[in-house]
Design an enzyme around this catalytic site. Structure first.
Site, PDB file in Angstrom:
ATOM      1  N   ASP A  13       0.841  -1.189   0.000  1.00 32.95           N
ATOM      2  CA  ASP A  13       0.000   0.000   0.000  1.00 32.95           C
ATOM      3  C   ASP A  13       0.881   1.244   0.000  1.00 32.95           C
ATOM      4  O   ASP A  13       2.032   1.199  -0.430  1.00 32.95           O
ATOM      5  CB  ASP A  13      -0.920  -0.040   1.233  1.00 32.95           C
ATOM      6  CG  ASP A  13      -2.278   0.575   0.978  1.00 32.95           C
ATOM      7  OD1 ASP A  13      -2.325   1.797   0.756  1.00 32.95           O
ATOM      8  OD2 ASP A  13      -3.291  -0.141   0.999  1.00 32.95           O
ATOM      9  N   HIS A  46      -3.883   6.308   3.084  1.00 29.39           N
ATOM     10  CA  HIS A  46      -4.636   5.103   2.705  1.00 29.39           C
ATOM     11  C   HIS A  46      -4.145   3.851   3.430  1.00 29.39           C
ATOM     12  O   HIS A  46      -4.922   3.100   4.019  1.00 29.39           O
ATOM     13  CB  HIS A  46      -4.556   4.896   1.198  1.00 29.39           C
ATOM     14  CG  HIS A  46      -5.400   3.756   0.698  1.00 29.39           C
ATOM     15  ND1 HIS A  46      -4.956   2.455   0.672  1.00 29.39           N
ATOM     16  CD2 HIS A  46      -6.654   3.734   0.198  1.00 29.39           C
ATOM     17  CE1 HIS A  46      -5.911   1.680   0.184  1.00 29.39           C
ATOM     18  NE2 HIS A  46      -6.949   2.434  -0.108  1.00 29.39           N
ATOM     19  N   ASN A 137     -13.307  -0.237  -7.696  1.00 30.86           N
ATOM     20  CA  ASN A 137     -14.337   0.742  -7.354  1.00 30.86           C
ATOM     21  C   ASN A 137     -14.967   1.430  -8.557  1.00 30.86           C
ATOM     22  O   ASN A 137     -15.461   2.539  -8.432  1.00 30.86           O
ATOM     23  CB  ASN A 137     -13.737   1.843  -6.470  1.00 30.86           C
ATOM     24  CG  ASN A 137     -13.255   1.331  -5.136  1.00 30.86           C
ATOM     25  OD1 ASN A 137     -13.536   0.201  -4.758  1.00 30.86           O
ATOM     26  ND2 ASN A 137     -12.524   2.158  -4.419  1.00 30.86           N
ATOM     27  N   SER A 201     -11.338  -1.302  -0.896  1.00 29.21           N
ATOM     28  CA  SER A 201     -10.126  -1.345  -0.077  1.00 29.21           C
ATOM     29  C   SER A 201     -10.475  -1.758   1.341  1.00 29.21           C
ATOM     30  O   SER A 201      -9.828  -2.626   1.938  1.00 29.21           O
ATOM     31  CB  SER A 201      -9.462   0.034  -0.037  1.00 29.21           C
ATOM     32  OG  SER A 201      -8.751   0.312  -1.192  1.00 29.21           O
TER      33      SER A 201
END
Length: 422
Positions: A13, A46, A137, A201
């Site tokens: 990430d 994030h 998404n 996520s």
């Protein structure tokens, strides 16, 4: 029933803020291939949010956030893209080699597929590591890469009413769903220490945490058998009653961690519901990591149910290791050039083919030094960040000509208000 103690979850990430009060003591050093320390000092919140959903422990009397598996150790791997090579496959191999048992990938790209991914997934499977990936998404009828790679566990998102989130990508690869709408988690957004927003996520982080809970309580189960326990205990919405599963939106259903830990579920085959990795015929030369599960389902070095030993002390890799490998590669190229020149010189001396007015080949230098510097940086695309948030280190970059654009992280709210302070 389980807190995930003894299990390492790798997070590929944007890095994890190890100083966040809800994550203190939970974050291992991890890896940043650039050597700049973004693995534990990120500029994008994030990864910190994903880490908190998995392993946060709060910071006082009811204060802060608590993750689903607060006994887990997080191994942060800063995902970068250099030149024309996506780093995810190498990140997976690094995580496997550093004793992760679950790998969370809450990112993706709807149009690009890296051919090196198959070998990386096969390498993880060989070493009994479960890879959990966000479906994407975009609201597409196909999941993003690498969720579409055979052998991974692809995850979609549902809201608080167990309805599929409208932007959750769907397709036959979706295996499970989990909460992914209006999720609060750790991460510095708008000047605060917490973020709220939607995305696959978040649902992926919950599935990774649930897998860690199962791995801690049932250490002898293979990665496929862990996936099987999550699948067999999942909640099937009433709308799918009597339908053939997996459903392209829900997969086998919505995770229920408590039921996954308590129901009487046969272990099943070692592969479980996971597809056979496309690169299973070539899993690399790495040996099986310590504590990996053998085909028979027994785990080496375990102390019995619920205990798989303390996580190892993991030192951060940095750019020096890459430099050493690069220098070694140059040495091989240089040696090959020397041998080629010697052969040419020998042949030409024998045949007397030196050119008139020029020194023979053997008297000439090998040529001007080669310039092997790093590839030029990708130009930045002018996109405003969310209010009061730092510009993401990647995901808003324009690749060089001929390469596909990189997809933002999978909790990108797509204009629905962004991550907001909570």
């Amino acid at each position: 029933m389980s807190r995930g103690d003894g299990v390492i979850v790798a997070l590929i990430d944007s890095g994890v803020d190890a100083s966040h009060p809800d994550l203190s003591g939970q974050v291992l050093e991890g890896y940043d291939p650039s050597g700049t320390g973004l693995n534990t000092h990120p500029t994008d919140p994030h990864g910190t949010k994903m880490a908190g959903l998995i392993a946060a422990h709060g910071h006082g009397n009811g204060d802060g956030a608590v993750g689903l598996a607060p006994g887990v150790k997080i191994l942060p791997i800063y995902k970068t893209t250099a030149g024309d090579t996506d780093a995810i496959p190498e990140d997976i191999k690094w995580a496997v080699d550093h004793q992760a048992k679950v790998i969370n990938i809450s990112l993706g790209n709807p149009i690009f597929k890296n051919p090196k991914m198959a070998d990386a997934v096969a390498y993880a499977a060989k070493n009994d590591v479960l890879i959990v990936v966000a479906a994407g998404n975009e609201g597409n009828s196909s999941v993003s890469f690498p969720a579409n790679e055979p052998g991974v566990l692809a995850v979609g998102a549902v809201d608080k009413n167990n309805n599929i989130w409208s932007r959750s990508n769907h397709g036959p690869e979706v295996m499970l769903t989990a909460p992914g709408v209006d999720i609060v988690g750790t991460g510095a957004c708008d000047g605060g220490q917490y973020c709220i927003g939607p995305g696959t996520s978040d649902s992926t982080a919950y599935v990774s945490a649930a897998a860690a809970l199962v791995r801690a309580k049932f250490p002898k189960l293979t990665a496929g058998q862990v996936a099987n326990r999550l699948v067999k205990s999942a909640l099937v919405p009433p709308s799918l009653s009597g339908a053939k599963l997996p459903d392209e939106h829900y997969g086998y259903g919505i995770i229920r961690p408590y039921e996954a830990l308590t129901q009487d579920i046969p272990a099943g085959s070692a592969q479980g519901p996971l597809a056979k990795p496309a690169g299973a015929g070539d899993t690399g030369s790495g040996s099986q990591t310590p504590g990996a599960t053998s085909p028979g389902g027994t785990t080496a070095g375990t102390a019995g149910p619920g205990s798989i030993g303390q996580p190892p002390v993991i030192k951060s890799s940095n750019a020096k290791s890459s430099t050493v490998l690069f220098a070694a590669a140059l040495g091989v190229v240089f040696l090959a050039a020397v041998i080629a020149v010697i052969v040419v010189v020998s042949r030409r001396r024998k045949s007397g083919q030196s050119q008139p007015g020029q020194a023979p080949y053997g008297a000439q230098p090998y040529g001007a030094p080669q310039q092997y510097g790093t590839p030029p940086a990708w130009p930045q695309q002018a996109q405003p960040p969310y209010p009061n948030q730092p510009q993401p280190p990647y995901g808003n970059q324009v690749p060089p000509p001929g390469y596909p654009p990189q997809q933002p992280y999978q909790d990108n709210p797509y204009g629905q208000g962004g991550n907001q302070q909570h």
